[in-house]
Design a protein around this motif. Structure first.
Motif, short mmCIF file in Angstrom:
data_model
loop_
_atom_site.label_atom_id
_atom_site.label_comp_id
_atom_site.label_asym_id
_atom_site.label_seq_id
_atom_site.Cartn_x
_atom_site.Cartn_y
_atom_site.Cartn_z
N UNK A 112 5.84 -16.40 14.20
CA UNK A 112 4.64 -15.57 14.18
C UNK A 112 4.68 -14.52 13.07
N UNK A 113 5.87 -14.00 12.80
CA UNK A 113 5.99 -12.92 11.81
C UNK A 113 5.74 -13.42 10.39
N UNK A 114 6.29 -14.57 10.04
CA UNK A 114 6.16 -15.06 8.67
C UNK A 114 4.70 -15.35 8.30
N UNK A 115 3.95 -16.14 9.09
CA UNK A 115 2.53 -16.36 8.72
C UNK A 115 1.71 -15.08 8.72
N UNK A 116 1.99 -14.19 9.68
CA UNK A 116 1.24 -12.93 9.73
C UNK A 116 1.55 -12.06 8.50
N UNK A 117 2.81 -12.03 8.09
CA UNK A 117 3.17 -11.24 6.91
C UNK A 117 2.55 -11.81 5.65
N UNK A 118 2.56 -13.14 5.51
CA UNK A 118 1.94 -13.77 4.35
C UNK A 118 0.44 -13.50 4.34
N UNK A 119 -0.20 -13.62 5.51
CA UNK A 119 -1.62 -13.35 5.60
C UNK A 119 -1.95 -11.91 5.26
N UNK A 120 -1.13 -10.98 5.75
CA UNK A 120 -1.36 -9.56 5.45
C UNK A 120 -1.24 -9.29 3.95
N UNK A 121 -0.25 -9.93 3.30
CA UNK A 121 -0.06 -9.73 1.86
C UNK A 121 -1.24 -10.30 1.07
N UNK A 122 -1.69 -11.49 1.45
CA UNK A 122 -2.81 -12.12 0.73
C UNK A 122 -4.10 -11.35 0.93
N UNK A 123 -4.36 -10.92 2.16
CA UNK A 123 -5.59 -10.17 2.43
C UNK A 123 -5.58 -8.81 1.73
N UNK A 124 -4.41 -8.17 1.69
CA UNK A 124 -4.31 -6.90 0.99
C UNK A 124 -4.55 -7.08 -0.50
N UNK A 125 -3.99 -8.15 -1.05
CA UNK A 125 -4.20 -8.42 -2.48
C UNK A 125 -5.66 -8.75 -2.77
N UNK A 126 -6.28 -9.55 -1.89
CA UNK A 126 -7.63 -10.01 -2.15
C UNK A 126 -8.68 -8.93 -1.94
N UNK A 163 -22.47 -2.80 0.67
CA UNK A 163 -21.22 -2.02 0.61
C UNK A 163 -20.79 -1.55 2.00
N UNK A 164 -21.76 -1.22 2.85
CA UNK A 164 -21.42 -0.80 4.21
C UNK A 164 -20.72 -1.93 4.97
N UNK A 165 -21.20 -3.17 4.78
CA UNK A 165 -20.66 -4.31 5.53
C UNK A 165 -19.36 -4.85 4.95
N UNK A 166 -19.18 -4.73 3.64
CA UNK A 166 -17.99 -5.33 3.02
C UNK A 166 -16.86 -4.34 2.77
N UNK A 167 -17.14 -3.05 2.75
CA UNK A 167 -16.08 -2.07 2.52
C UNK A 167 -15.00 -2.08 3.60
N UNK A 168 -15.34 -2.28 4.90
CA UNK A 168 -14.27 -2.32 5.91
C UNK A 168 -13.22 -3.41 5.69
N UNK A 169 -13.54 -4.44 4.91
CA UNK A 169 -12.56 -5.49 4.65
C UNK A 169 -11.33 -4.97 3.92
N UNK A 170 -11.46 -3.80 3.31
CA UNK A 170 -10.30 -3.19 2.64
C UNK A 170 -9.17 -2.94 3.63
N UNK A 171 -9.52 -2.70 4.90
CA UNK A 171 -8.52 -2.36 5.92
C UNK A 171 -7.88 -3.59 6.56
N UNK A 172 -8.42 -4.76 6.33
CA UNK A 172 -7.96 -5.96 7.02
C UNK A 172 -6.47 -6.21 6.78
N UNK A 173 -6.08 -6.30 5.54
CA UNK A 173 -4.68 -6.57 5.21
C UNK A 173 -3.72 -5.50 5.69
N UNK A 174 -3.97 -4.22 5.39
CA UNK A 174 -3.05 -3.17 5.86
C UNK A 174 -2.93 -3.11 7.38
N UNK A 175 -4.03 -3.27 8.10
CA UNK A 175 -3.97 -3.25 9.56
C UNK A 175 -3.15 -4.42 10.09
N UNK A 176 -3.31 -5.59 9.49
CA UNK A 176 -2.53 -6.75 9.91
C UNK A 176 -1.04 -6.53 9.62
#
Length: 216
Positions: A112-126, A163-176
């Protein structure tokens, strides 16, 4: 003849839905309130962009393939965001019963940790890095100029809502990433506690033997 008494029957669907909701979202022991809120924040951060995207699937002039793609992308985004609850709920530590071959078994921590960590890194980068930089520079991910009909440059309320709808996506990677670290620490602590009772009898036996030897 007297009429038969009426038997009030409550529908089973609400009860089943409530149990399914609780099983999917209820945190296990050891999950802090902040960690639980972070899991909900992941879903809420993705939801505005998914809802914003859906009306474009019903615009005139687009084909059925593009309509299905827009709907599928919104549903997929929410499904991926929902997996964040696996880092706080029981189904993220024990495989559910409806899964064949592995039902009821413990989920390996690193599985569980490895896929979640990879996903968090990719989402943060993207979303936290690349999307923010390209939006500021006014270019696409490839470095090309933004199209004329790009919603983020449309002006007026359309640009504001974008911008209101897409700005929260900035938090997706760090929260994960926060949820992943908390999951790893919790599972590691549980594994250490599970190993501790096995070591205690051995140490107790060693102490008792030393006591017998000293007494003799």
């Amino acid at each position: 003849m007297q009429p038969l008494p009426r038997i009030s029957q409550r529908p089973a669907c609400p009860g089943r839905f409530r149990r399914a909701w609780r099983a999917a979202h209820e945190p296990v022991a050891g999950v802090s309130r902040r960690t639980r809120l972070a899991a909900y924040a992941v879903v809420l951060a993705v939801l505005p962009s998914s809802l914003w995207r859906l009306p474009s699937a019903f615009d005139q002039g687009i084909g059925i393939g593009e309509r299905l793609y827009v709907v599928f992308l919104s549903v997929l985004s929410e499904a991926v965001a929902f997996t964040a609850f696996g880092l706080i709920a029981r189904w993220g530590e024990v495989f559910p019963r409806w899964l064949p071959f592995v039902r009821g078994r413990r989920v390996p921590t690193m599985a569980a940790v490895v896929p979640a960590a990879i996903g968090a890194a990719l989402l943060t980068f993207l979303w936290t890095g690349l999307a923010l930089v390209t939006q500021i520079m006014g270019t696409t991910i490839r470095g090309d100029a933004l199209p004329v009909d790009f919603p983020g440059s449309a002006g007026g309320w359309e640009e504001v809502w974008f911008h209101i709808c897409y700005t929260p996506l900035i938090l997706w990677g760090p929260l994960l990433a926060v949820l992943t670290v908390a999951y790893w620490k919790r599972r590691r602590a549980a594994e250490h506690r599970a190993m501790a009772p096995e070591a205690q009898p051995v140490s107790a036996m060693a102490k008792s033997r030393d006591g017998v030897r000293r007494h003799v």
